[in-house]
Design an enzyme around this catalytic site. Structure first.
Site, PDB file in Angstrom:
ATOM      1  N   HIS A   1     -10.900   1.525   3.419  1.00 34.50           N
ATOM      2  CA  HIS A   1     -10.155   0.418   2.747  1.00 34.50           C
ATOM      3  C   HIS A   1     -10.986  -0.619   1.883  1.00 34.50           C
ATOM      4  O   HIS A   1     -11.927  -0.931   2.560  1.00 34.50           O
ATOM      5  CB  HIS A   1      -9.066  -0.084   3.807  1.00 34.50           C
ATOM      6  CG  HIS A   1      -8.418  -1.416   3.175  1.00 34.50           C
ATOM      7  ND1 HIS A   1      -6.997  -0.864   2.482  1.00 34.50           N
ATOM      8  CD2 HIS A   1      -8.322  -2.435   2.943  1.00 34.50           C
ATOM      9  CE1 HIS A   1      -6.575  -1.812   1.967  1.00 34.50           C
ATOM     10  NE2 HIS A   1      -7.089  -3.035   2.156  1.00 34.50           N
TER      11      HIS A   1
ATOM     12  N   HIS B   1       1.294   4.720   2.257  1.00 39.49           N
ATOM     13  CA  HIS B   1       1.001   5.006   3.264  1.00 39.49           C
ATOM     14  C   HIS B   1       1.144   6.530   3.319  1.00 39.49           C
ATOM     15  O   HIS B   1       1.824   7.126   2.623  1.00 39.49           O
ATOM     16  CB  HIS B   1       1.564   4.379   4.347  1.00 39.49           C
ATOM     17  CG  HIS B   1       1.075   2.935   4.759  1.00 39.49           C
ATOM     18  ND1 HIS B   1       1.005   2.552   6.174  1.00 39.49           N
ATOM     19  CD2 HIS B   1       1.000   1.981   4.039  1.00 39.49           C
ATOM     20  CE1 HIS B   1       0.401   1.243   6.052  1.00 39.49           C
ATOM     21  NE2 HIS B   1       0.675   0.905   4.826  1.00 39.49           N
TER      22      HIS B   1
ATOM     23  N   HIS C   1      -2.884   4.276   5.974  1.00 39.51           N
ATOM     24  CA  HIS C   1      -2.978   4.259   4.477  1.00 39.51           C
ATOM     25  C   HIS C   1      -2.981   5.631   4.057  1.00 39.51           C
ATOM     26  O   HIS C   1      -3.933   6.438   4.486  1.00 39.51           O
ATOM     27  CB  HIS C   1      -4.173   3.350   4.079  1.00 39.51           C
ATOM     28  CG  HIS C   1      -4.098   1.917   4.017  1.00 39.51           C
ATOM     29  ND1 HIS C   1      -4.378   0.862   3.602  1.00 39.51           N
ATOM     30  CD2 HIS C   1      -3.057   1.186   4.685  1.00 39.51           C
ATOM     31  CE1 HIS C   1      -4.105  -0.226   3.743  1.00 39.51           C
ATOM     32  NE2 HIS C   1      -2.968  -0.014   4.553  1.00 39.51           N
TER      33      HIS C   1
ATOM     34  N   ARG D   1       4.597  -4.459   9.118  1.00 39.31           N
ATOM     35  CA  ARG D   1       5.173  -3.633   7.737  1.00 39.31           C
ATOM     36  C   ARG D   1       6.779  -4.164   7.858  1.00 39.31           C
ATOM     37  O   ARG D   1       7.590  -3.923   8.458  1.00 39.31           O
ATOM     38  CB  ARG D   1       5.378  -2.360   8.412  1.00 39.31           C
ATOM     39  CG  ARG D   1       4.002  -1.698   8.685  1.00 39.31           C
ATOM     40  CD  ARG D   1       3.748  -0.358   8.927  1.00 39.31           C
ATOM     41  NE  ARG D   1       2.333  -0.096   9.197  1.00 39.31           N
ATOM     42  CZ  ARG D   1       1.955   1.379   9.401  1.00 39.31           C
ATOM     43  NH1 ARG D   1       2.865   2.393   9.455  1.00 39.31           N
ATOM     44  NH2 ARG D   1       0.617   1.502   9.679  1.00 39.31           N
TER      45      ARG D   1
ATOM     46  N   HIS E   1       3.738  -5.546   3.360  1.00 42.95           N
ATOM     47  CA  HIS E   1       3.410  -6.073   4.342  1.00 42.95           C
ATOM     48  C   HIS E   1       3.467  -7.677   4.567  1.00 42.95           C
ATOM     49  O   HIS E   1       3.942  -8.369   3.550  1.00 42.95           O
ATOM     50  CB  HIS E   1       1.931  -5.975   4.686  1.00 42.95           C
ATOM     51  CG  HIS E   1       1.349  -4.574   4.974  1.00 42.95           C
ATOM     52  ND1 HIS E   1       1.262  -4.177   6.185  1.00 42.95           N
ATOM     53  CD2 HIS E   1       1.167  -3.491   4.272  1.00 42.95           C
ATOM     54  CE1 HIS E   1       1.184  -2.910   6.290  1.00 42.95           C
ATOM     55  NE2 HIS E   1       0.662  -2.461   4.953  1.00 42.95           N
TER      56      HIS E   1
ATOM     57  N   HIS F   1       0.871  -1.296   0.279  1.00 42.70           N
ATOM     58  CA  HIS F   1       0.004  -0.088   0.198  1.00 42.70           C
ATOM     59  C   HIS F   1       1.001   1.034   0.024  1.00 42.70           C
ATOM     60  O   HIS F   1       1.948   1.169   0.562  1.00 42.70           O
ATOM     61  CB  HIS F   1      -0.720  -0.042   1.350  1.00 42.70           C
ATOM     62  CG  HIS F   1      -1.382  -1.069   1.780  1.00 42.70           C
ATOM     63  ND1 HIS F   1      -1.195  -1.701   2.979  1.00 42.70           N
ATOM     64  CD2 HIS F   1      -2.419  -2.015   1.239  1.00 42.70           C
ATOM     65  CE1 HIS F   1      -2.071  -2.610   2.913  1.00 42.70           C
ATOM     66  NE2 HIS F   1      -2.743  -3.094   1.938  1.00 42.70           N
TER      67      HIS F   1
ATOM     68  N   ASP G   1      -4.239   1.522  -2.450  1.00 40.60           N
ATOM     69  CA  ASP G   1      -4.559   0.122  -2.153  1.00 40.60           C
ATOM     70  C   ASP G   1      -4.038  -0.662  -3.296  1.00 40.60           C
ATOM     71  O   ASP G   1      -4.912  -1.040  -4.299  1.00 40.60           O
ATOM     72  CB  ASP G   1      -5.797   0.151  -1.749  1.00 40.60           C
ATOM     73  CG  ASP G   1      -6.238   0.808  -0.484  1.00 40.60           C
ATOM     74  OD1 ASP G   1      -5.141   1.062   0.070  1.00 40.60           O
ATOM     75  OD2 ASP G   1      -7.378   0.906  -0.161  1.00 40.60           O
TER      76      ASP G   1
ATOM     77  N   HIS H   1      -8.624   3.219  -0.965  1.00 35.94           N
ATOM     78  CA  HIS H   1      -7.757   4.526  -0.846  1.00 35.94           C
ATOM     79  C   HIS H   1      -6.665   4.149  -2.279  1.00 35.94           C
ATOM     80  O   HIS H   1      -6.674   3.087  -2.719  1.00 35.94           O
ATOM     81  CB  HIS H   1      -6.458   3.890   0.238  1.00 35.94           C
ATOM     82  CG  HIS H   1      -7.255   3.986   1.532  1.00 35.94           C
ATOM     83  ND1 HIS H   1      -7.108   3.080   2.351  1.00 35.94           N
ATOM     84  CD2 HIS H   1      -8.445   4.653   2.082  1.00 35.94           C
ATOM     85  CE1 HIS H   1      -7.908   3.190   3.136  1.00 35.94           C
ATOM     86  NE2 HIS H   1      -8.725   4.183   3.396  1.00 35.94           N
TER      87      HIS H   1
HETATM   88 CU   LIG Z   1       0.038  -0.917   4.411  1.00 36.24          CU
HETATM   89 ZN   LIG Z   2      -6.103   1.055   2.159  1.00 38.83          ZN
END
Ligand SMILES: [Cu+2]
Ligand SMILES: [Zn+2]
Length: 236
Positions: free
Chosen positions: A135, A112, A127, A200, A177, A110, A141, A138
């Protein structure tokens, strides 16, 4: 003023009836905000100095400084190309250092909010969510990516994020992730914020660059595809 405009547009979109689903509405709002931004700046904010409107960005992925040394050390790069302001984004994802598990696994990536890696990937915030939506709507994403033999190689097109305009992802972070994104279907509050994608592992800050890294990556990608086909033919 722009955030007020975004909020108004969102309200109008939410109130309107019709066959649009939420994703279409958000896409329309992004396009409208971009159009207004270009009008306000006379196109200067997105044209750059050359006649070619294509924008490129690079993000050198490094393991999160807050991880133990025993955790997977994921490195690599994410490259972006946008052929014109407001156009959909393309990206190459080239990462290695995942555990070489016998089965393929899926990892979430994603954008951030902050380009702040002072506390590893933990300081990159939530995010990036300029329209205050849930979500996985976003702009950054990017969803799930298959990891094979500890590596992740993927070209994706049609991404909603942008390298220009008021919702640009330049200066923000790309986060890799440890887990899979449940795409908002997890049935809890976190699912609608971050897809329950887990720790993360690695991250980077998106920065504008010239076309050379993209061209090199495209060449390497084509070469790898050719090799994969050759191996498949030999095995057949
Ligand atoms: Cu993320
Ligand atoms: Zn998201």
């Amino acid at each position: 003023m722009l955030s007020l405009l975004c909020a108004c547009l969102l309200l109008v979109a939410c109130a309107s009836e019709g066959s649009f689903d939420m994703e279409d509405q958000i896409r329309d709002i992004h396009a409208k905000v971009m159009e207004i931004w270009q009008e306000m700046t006379g196109g200067r904010a997105v044209r750059g100095s050359s006649a070619d409107p294509t924008l490129h960005a690079a993000c050198e992925v490094r393991p999160s400084a807050s991880l133990d040394a025993s955790e997977p050390q994921v490195t690599g790069r994410v490259l972006f190309r946008q052929l014109a302001p407001g156009a959909r984004l393309e990206a190459f994802f080239a990462l290695e250092g995942f555990p070489a598990e016998p089965n393929v696994s899926s990892r979430a990536i994603h954008v951030h909010q902050f380009g702040d890696m002072s506390q590893g990937c933990e300081s990159t915030g939530p995010h990036y969510n300029p329209l205050a939506v849930q979500h996985p709507q976003h702009p950054g994403d990017f969803g799930n990516f298959v990891v094979r033999d500890g590596s992740l190689w993927k070209h994706r097109a049609g991404l909603a994020a942008s390298l220009s305009g008021p919702h640009s992802i330049v200066g923000r972070a790309v986060v890799v992730h440890a887990g899979e994104d449940d795409m908002g279907r997890g049935g809890n509050a976190a699912s609608l914020e971050n897809g329950n994608a887990g720790r993360r592992l690695a991250c980077c800050v998106v920065g504008l660059c010239g076309p050379a890294p993209w061209e090199r990556q495209a060449q390497e990608h084509a070469e790898r595809k050719k090799q994969r086909w050759a191996r498949a033919c030999q095995a057949a």
